[in-house]
Design a protein around this motif. Structure first.
Motif, mmCIF file in Angstrom:
data_model
loop_
_atom_site.group_PDB
_atom_site.id
_atom_site.type_symbol
_atom_site.label_atom_id
_atom_site.label_comp_id
_atom_site.label_asym_id
_atom_site.label_seq_id
_atom_site.Cartn_x
_atom_site.Cartn_y
_atom_site.Cartn_z
ATOM 1 N N ILE A 18 0.814 -1.203 0.000
ATOM 2 C CA ILE A 18 0.000 0.000 0.000
ATOM 3 C C ILE A 18 0.856 1.264 0.000
ATOM 4 O O ILE A 18 0.510 2.279 -0.604
ATOM 5 C CB ILE A 18 -0.956 -0.004 1.216
ATOM 6 N N TYR A 19 2.035 1.207 0.649
ATOM 7 C CA TYR A 19 2.879 2.403 0.705
ATOM 8 C C TYR A 19 3.534 2.671 -0.650
ATOM 9 O O TYR A 19 3.795 3.832 -1.004
ATOM 10 C CB TYR A 19 3.921 2.266 1.812
ATOM 11 N N ALA A 22 0.950 4.550 -2.460
ATOM 12 C CA ALA A 22 0.889 5.924 -1.964
ATOM 13 C C ALA A 22 1.994 6.767 -2.589
ATOM 14 O O ALA A 22 1.778 7.925 -2.971
ATOM 15 C CB ALA A 22 0.987 5.932 -0.441
ATOM 16 N N GLY A 40 -5.369 8.615 3.453
ATOM 17 C CA GLY A 40 -4.688 7.448 4.007
ATOM 18 C C GLY A 40 -3.279 7.343 3.446
ATOM 19 O O GLY A 40 -2.774 8.278 2.848
ATOM 20 N N PRO A 41 -2.613 6.184 3.664
ATOM 21 C CA PRO A 41 -3.113 4.924 4.221
ATOM 22 C C PRO A 41 -3.400 5.017 5.722
ATOM 23 O O PRO A 41 -2.751 5.745 6.453
ATOM 24 C CB PRO A 41 -1.977 3.935 3.964
ATOM 25 N N TYR A 43 -4.638 2.263 9.087
ATOM 26 C CA TYR A 43 -4.780 0.862 9.504
ATOM 27 C C TYR A 43 -6.060 0.665 10.302
ATOM 28 O O TYR A 43 -6.486 1.533 11.065
ATOM 29 C CB TYR A 43 -3.585 0.434 10.349
ATOM 30 N N ARG A 64 -4.731 -2.201 5.912
ATOM 31 C CA ARG A 64 -4.364 -0.791 5.772
ATOM 32 C C ARG A 64 -4.909 -0.349 4.417
ATOM 33 O O ARG A 64 -4.662 -0.996 3.413
ATOM 34 C CB ARG A 64 -2.846 -0.610 5.873
ATOM 35 N N GLU A 65 -5.677 0.727 4.387
ATOM 36 C CA GLU A 65 -6.353 1.133 3.158
ATOM 37 C C GLU A 65 -6.169 2.619 2.878
ATOM 38 O O GLU A 65 -5.857 3.409 3.774
ATOM 39 C CB GLU A 65 -7.838 0.780 3.212
ATOM 40 N N MET A 66 -6.360 2.981 1.614
ATOM 41 C CA MET A 66 -6.243 4.367 1.197
ATOM 42 C C MET A 66 -7.178 4.606 0.018
ATOM 43 O O MET A 66 -7.585 3.673 -0.672
ATOM 44 C CB MET A 66 -4.810 4.708 0.772
ATOM 45 N N PHE A 78 -6.427 -1.621 -0.640
ATOM 46 C CA PHE A 78 -6.198 -2.133 0.705
ATOM 47 C C PHE A 78 -5.151 -3.233 0.668
ATOM 48 O O PHE A 78 -5.001 -3.949 -0.314
ATOM 49 C CB PHE A 78 -7.498 -2.646 1.333
ATOM 50 N N GLN A 79 -4.408 -3.334 1.770
ATOM 51 C CA GLN A 79 -3.420 -4.395 1.956
ATOM 52 C C GLN A 79 -3.781 -5.171 3.208
ATOM 53 O O GLN A 79 -4.096 -4.589 4.255
ATOM 54 C CB GLN A 79 -2.012 -3.807 2.102
ATOM 55 N N GLY A 141 -10.650 3.153 9.034
ATOM 56 C CA GLY A 141 -10.431 3.152 7.591
ATOM 57 C C GLY A 141 -11.515 3.876 6.829
ATOM 58 O O GLY A 141 -11.243 4.843 6.097
#
Length: 264
Positions: A18-19, A22, A40-41, A43, A64-66, A78-79, A141
């Motif tokens: 996810i990063y 980002a 986000g992200p 958690y 963890r989502e964004m 999401f991860q 989230g």
């Protein structure tokens, strides 16, 4: 009388990093000048599955989502951490961003949620996960993704396919929201497949008659660009759909929605 208008569609995909995503979208925004809003992200333990106090050995379980809001799309990524769901969110090695198929779509609509979503059950035969329920206690989230102020309530209802957990439809309506920006005229069904959802059925004629009986004004049955028998319709929420005739699915359906522990 309630105004039933689609306000926003958000497509949701799983990613393995996810990063990294980002960073990708931040680079597009800051380096290329693409107008993007990132949320986000963040958690969240969606299933309250973390046991004890997280540590080096006892790792947390959750996601963890964004969200990425742009000119041409609204995406949620999401991860997963500490678990997987076989067949739901499959990441192909060919995907340059390390993302999966669409696991579900979020619709933000205006009006009476029971009324606006009724045809998904009565016409399409999708299975409701719940009756419309109101929720004011946002999880971390969704609160970040939807940019919701603390204490603001929303109505929620979800649907799943009878034979596949991928492709969930999730509907949200803000408390007291009866009108919205009507974006329906901006939709162009069939143009690059951007705004057109598809369902398949082995009995196209029957579904066409049901759509007519439900007052959805379906288009005539005709071959689409892939020479598949099909027709188009627009539901009371403003979403456009293509119904395709097919004898069976090309993919093995996922019939078990099961959390499996993994080490990560």
């Amino acid at each position: 009388m309630h105004t039933l208008i689609q306000a926003r569609l958000m497509s949701v995909m799983r990613t393995r990093d996810i990063y990294r995503l980002a960073d990708v979208f931040a680079d597009l925004r800051d380096g290329v000048g693409e107008p993007l809003l990132l949320a986000g992200p963040v958690y969240d333990d969606l299933y309250n599955a973390t046991e004890g106090v997280p540590s080096i050995v006892n790792r947390r379980v959750g996601v963890r989502e964004m969200a990425v809001y742009g000119r041409w799309f609204n995406h949620v990524f999401f991860q997963r951490y500490g678990y997987t769901i076989p067949g739901y969110g499959v990441i192909g090695e060919h995907a340059p961003l390390g993302t999966s198929e669409f696991t579900h779509h979020d619709f933000v609509v205006a009006g009476d949620l029971a009324e606006v979503t009724a045809y998904y059950e009565t016409v399409f035969g999708l299975l409701p996960e719940n009756d419309p329920v109101i929720d004011g206690a946002w999880q971390a989230g969704p609160q970040a993704i939807f940019q919701m102020e603390p204490g603001r309530s929303h109505w929620y209802r979800g649907f799943v396919s009878p034979n596949n957990v991928s492709g969930k439809l999730k509907f949200f309506s803000l408390e007291g929201l009866h009108t919205a920006d009507d974006r329906s005229p901006r939709q162009r069904p069939g143009e690059l497949g951007i705004t057109l959802h598809s369902l398949w059925t082995p009995r196209l004629g029957l579904v066409h008659r049901l759509a007519e009986a439900a007052g959805l004004n379906p288009s005539p049955q005709q071959p689409n660009e892939f020479d598949e028998p099909s027709f188009l319709l627009r539901g009371p929420d403003g979403a456009s759909w293509q119904i395709i005739e097919r004898k069976q699915s090309r993919w093995q359906p996922v019939t078990q929605f099961q959390l499996v522990d993994v080490e990560n």
